[in-house]
Scaffold this motif. Structure first.
Motif, PDB file in Angstrom:
ATOM      1  N   TRP A 136      -0.746   6.915  17.931  1.00 25.84           N
ATOM      2  CA  TRP A 136       0.480   6.336  18.412  1.00 25.84           C
ATOM      3  C   TRP A 136       1.657   6.194  17.389  1.00 25.84           C
ATOM      4  CZ3 TRP A 136       4.371   2.584  17.530  1.00 25.84           C
ATOM      5  CH2 TRP A 136       5.189   2.587  18.746  1.00 25.84           C
ATOM      6  N   LEU A 137       1.327   6.093  16.036  1.00 26.17           N
ATOM      7  CA  LEU A 137       2.245   6.104  15.108  1.00 26.17           C
ATOM      8  C   LEU A 137       2.553   7.402  14.557  1.00 26.17           C
ATOM      9  CD1 LEU A 137       1.179   3.028  12.706  1.00 26.17           C
ATOM     10  CD2 LEU A 137       3.168   3.210  13.764  1.00 26.17           C
ATOM     11  N   ILE A 138       1.719   8.436  14.724  1.00 23.80           N
ATOM     12  CA  ILE A 138       1.892   9.585  14.294  1.00 23.80           C
ATOM     13  C   ILE A 138       2.708  10.495  15.264  1.00 23.80           C
ATOM     14  CG2 ILE A 138       0.785  11.978  14.117  1.00 23.80           C
ATOM     15  CD1 ILE A 138      -1.513  10.596  12.922  1.00 23.80           C
ATOM     16  N   SER A 139       2.633   9.946  16.756  1.00 23.02           N
ATOM     17  CA  SER A 139       3.263  10.661  17.709  1.00 23.02           C
ATOM     18  C   SER A 139       4.682  10.137  17.799  1.00 23.02           C
ATOM     19  CB  SER A 139       2.704  10.205  19.101  1.00 23.02           C
ATOM     20  OG  SER A 139       3.538  10.357  20.242  1.00 23.02           O
ATOM     21  N   TYR A 140       4.939   8.975  17.274  1.00 26.69           N
ATOM     22  CA  TYR A 140       6.345   8.145  17.379  1.00 26.69           C
ATOM     23  C   TYR A 140       7.125   8.344  15.954  1.00 26.69           C
ATOM     24  CZ  TYR A 140       5.899   6.888  22.210  1.00 26.69           C
ATOM     25  OH  TYR A 140       5.636   6.845  23.571  1.00 26.69           O
ATOM     26  N   LEU A 141       6.267   8.354  14.961  1.00 28.32           N
ATOM     27  CA  LEU A 141       6.947   8.421  13.691  1.00 28.32           C
ATOM     28  C   LEU A 141       6.984   9.607  12.895  1.00 28.32           C
ATOM     29  CD1 LEU A 141       6.062   4.674  12.383  1.00 28.32           C
ATOM     30  CD2 LEU A 141       8.143   5.562  13.394  1.00 28.32           C
ATOM     31  N   GLY A 142       5.672  10.378  13.284  1.00 28.04           N
ATOM     32  CA  GLY A 142       5.821  11.769  12.677  1.00 28.04           C
ATOM     33  C   GLY A 142       5.165  11.582  11.227  1.00 28.04           C
ATOM     34  N   ALA A 143       4.525  10.486  11.143  1.00 25.99           N
ATOM     35  CA  ALA A 143       4.081  10.101   9.797  1.00 25.99           C
ATOM     36  C   ALA A 143       2.394  10.207   9.799  1.00 25.99           C
ATOM     37  CB  ALA A 143       4.504   8.711   9.250  1.00 25.99           C
ATOM     38  N   VAL A 174       0.837  -1.097   0.009  1.00 27.63           N
ATOM     39  CA  VAL A 174       0.115   0.076   0.031  1.00 27.63           C
ATOM     40  C   VAL A 174       0.856   1.263   0.076  1.00 27.63           C
ATOM     41  CG1 VAL A 174      -1.817   1.282   1.266  1.00 27.63           C
ATOM     42  CG2 VAL A 174      -1.741  -1.093   1.436  1.00 27.63           C
ATOM     43  N   MET A 175       0.986   1.840  -1.140  1.00 27.68           N
ATOM     44  CA  MET A 175       1.692   3.029  -1.366  1.00 27.68           C
ATOM     45  C   MET A 175       1.136   4.375  -0.654  1.00 27.68           C
ATOM     46  SD  MET A 175       4.334   1.811  -2.793  1.00 27.68           S
ATOM     47  CE  MET A 175       5.224   3.487  -3.210  1.00 27.68           C
ATOM     48  N   PRO A 176       2.204   5.064   0.068  1.00 27.94           N
ATOM     49  CA  PRO A 176       1.809   6.199   0.658  1.00 27.94           C
ATOM     50  C   PRO A 176       0.918   7.384  -0.162  1.00 27.94           C
ATOM     51  CG  PRO A 176       4.126   6.365   0.474  1.00 27.94           C
ATOM     52  CD  PRO A 176       3.689   4.994  -0.269  1.00 27.94           C
ATOM     53  N   LYS A 177       0.087   8.105   0.299  1.00 28.98           N
ATOM     54  CA  LYS A 177      -0.800   9.182  -0.632  1.00 28.98           C
ATOM     55  C   LYS A 177       0.081  10.341  -0.442  1.00 28.98           C
ATOM     56  CE  LYS A 177      -5.079   6.812  -0.079  1.00 28.98           C
ATOM     57  NZ  LYS A 177      -4.679   5.766   0.834  1.00 28.98           N
ATOM     58  N   GLY A 178       0.952  10.583   0.533  1.00 26.68           N
ATOM     59  CA  GLY A 178       1.616  11.828   0.801  1.00 26.68           C
ATOM     60  C   GLY A 178       3.022  11.731   0.621  1.00 26.68           C
ATOM     61  N   THR A 179       4.084  12.074   1.462  1.00 25.86           N
ATOM     62  CA  THR A 179       5.291  12.432   1.727  1.00 25.86           C
ATOM     63  C   THR A 179       5.737  11.094   2.215  1.00 25.86           C
ATOM     64  OG1 THR A 179       5.457  14.692   1.597  1.00 25.86           O
ATOM     65  CG2 THR A 179       7.359  13.301   1.945  1.00 25.86           C
ATOM     66  N   HIS A 180       6.442  10.164   1.636  1.00 27.31           N
ATOM     67  CA  HIS A 180       6.963   8.900   2.219  1.00 27.31           C
ATOM     68  C   HIS A 180       7.963   9.235   3.268  1.00 27.31           C
ATOM     69  CE1 HIS A 180       9.222   4.670   1.355  1.00 27.31           C
ATOM     70  NE2 HIS A 180       8.107   4.821   2.466  1.00 27.31           N
ATOM     71  N   GLN A 181       7.340   8.987   4.746  1.00 31.80           N
ATOM     72  CA  GLN A 181       8.344   9.155   5.621  1.00 31.80           C
ATOM     73  C   GLN A 181       8.571   8.013   6.525  1.00 31.80           C
ATOM     74  OE1 GLN A 181       6.374  12.090   8.002  1.00 31.80           O
ATOM     75  NE2 GLN A 181       6.451  13.800   6.451  1.00 31.80           N
ATOM     76  N   ALA A 182       7.767   7.234   6.381  1.00 30.77           N
ATOM     77  CA  ALA A 182       8.003   5.689   6.911  1.00 30.77           C
ATOM     78  C   ALA A 182       7.387   4.465   6.309  1.00 30.77           C
ATOM     79  CB  ALA A 182       7.219   5.694   8.511  1.00 30.77           C
ATOM     80  N   THR A 183       8.124   3.365   6.450  1.00 30.41           N
ATOM     81  CA  THR A 183       7.523   2.163   6.122  1.00 30.41           C
ATOM     82  C   THR A 183       7.343   0.999   7.031  1.00 30.41           C
ATOM     83  OG1 THR A 183       8.743   2.470   3.872  1.00 30.41           O
ATOM     84  CG2 THR A 183       8.126   0.177   4.525  1.00 30.41           C
ATOM     85  N   ILE A 184       6.221   0.482   6.997  1.00 32.19           N
ATOM     86  CA  ILE A 184       5.890  -0.672   7.993  1.00 32.19           C
ATOM     87  C   ILE A 184       5.539  -1.748   7.403  1.00 32.19           C
ATOM     88  CG2 ILE A 184       4.384  -1.131  10.127  1.00 32.19           C
ATOM     89  CD1 ILE A 184       4.058   2.004  10.670  1.00 32.19           C
ATOM     90  N   VAL A 185       6.120  -2.932   7.951  1.00 32.59           N
ATOM     91  CA  VAL A 185       5.779  -4.380   7.287  1.00 32.59           C
ATOM     92  C   VAL A 185       4.664  -4.595   8.288  1.00 32.59           C
ATOM     93  CG1 VAL A 185       6.371  -6.758   7.117  1.00 32.59           C
ATOM     94  CG2 VAL A 185       8.051  -4.936   6.514  1.00 32.59           C
ATOM     95  N   TRP A 186       3.449  -4.951   7.756  1.00 36.70           N
ATOM     96  CA  TRP A 186       2.329  -5.428   8.465  1.00 36.70           C
ATOM     97  C   TRP A 186       2.056  -6.982   8.171  1.00 36.70           C
ATOM     98  CZ3 TRP A 186      -0.971  -3.042  12.049  1.00 36.70           C
ATOM     99  CH2 TRP A 186      -2.069  -3.905  12.387  1.00 36.70           C
TER     100      TRP A 186
END
Length: 250
Positions: free
Chosen positions: A243-250, A25-37
């Motif tokens: 939580w992800l926004i808080s710690y990854l800023g993404a 699933v590609m980011p719709k905005g600026t690519h700041q983080a990649t997470i393997v789910w």
């Protein structure tokens, strides 16, 4: 390629099971983080892509691999997609360390080609959450269970309705190295668990959180949900996003 993104160990068993298809699933905005789910037992990578696409996290790229199909002893040897074999479900159980290492290594290999300025994470549900937490311990210890070097600088780990496998002596192993203790204390980890989970008992998730925290993973958050079973709900997903926004800023 930066030094914290090596190729990982590929010295796996000769007849290793093949991993299935990987969905992205590609980011719709600026690519700041990649997470393997990582999906749960019996699922595949595409099982979670529709949910991940709807999350308000436009700067995250999601990589969703599919586990190999294998016989799982806990389910009477029934073949299904699973990241490792299980004879029992407990945090001390380490029935299939070889497959745990293979799955954690597969995750690491999926992250090796990501840009150097992108933060890296691993997350999952149920058995996928177990591999995510195991990967977090590999990151802290700097090695897989087989002793090979763990190559990825993880910035976050998220576990929904999961548990930590192979946790025996984790505290002693982390405490034996100042570097491992430093990596453990600085790695943000989120565990979420429903109190009426009928597949992975709430007490197992709670004990895993306590074990990791006492071993030195002090940047750990444990969230509980009173009426949540073995699935996810909007409240939990909102907590994950915040939580992800808080710690990854993404």
């Amino acid at each position: 390629m930066s030094s914290n993104r090596g190729s990982g160990s590929r010295n796996l068993r000769r007849n290793a099971l093949e991993f299935g298809r990987t969905f992205v699933v590609m980011p719709k905005g600026t690519h700041q983080a990649t997470i393997v789910w990582l999906h749960g037992i019996g699922e595949k990578g595409s099982s979670w892509t529709q949910i991940l696409e709807t999350l308000p996290l436009p700067n995250i790229k999601w990589i969703c691999p599919s586990a190999p199909t294998r016989q799982v002893t806990l389910f009477g040897g029934y073949p299904c997609t699973a990241w490792f074999n299980m004879e029992s479900m407990s945090e001390d159980a380490c029935d299939d360390l070889e497959s745990l290492d293979a799955s954690a290594n597969h995750v690491a290999n999926l992250l090796t080609s990501e840009p150097d300025d992108v933060k890296l994470g691993v997350a999952g549900f149920s058995m996928g959450a177990a591999v995510a937490l195991y990967s977090a311990t590999c990151r802290a210890l700097g090695q897989y269970g087989n002793g090979n070097r763990y190559p990825i600088n993880l910035s976050a780990a998220v576990a929904l309705s999961g548990w930590l496998p192979c946790s025996r002596n984790l505290r002693n192993r982390v405490g034996a190295s100042q570097e491992a203790a430093r990596r453990a204390s600085s790695l943000p980890i989120l565990l979420c668990h429903g109190k009426v989970d009928d597949m992975v008992d709430y007490k197992l998730g709670e004990k895993s959180a306590q074990t990791m925290y006492s071993a030195g993973f002090q940047n750990l958050t444990f969230r509980t949900y009173d009426r949540l079973g073995h699935y996810t709900i909007l409240e939990e997903l909102n907590d994950v996003c915040s939580w992800l926004i808080s710690y990854l800023g993404a």
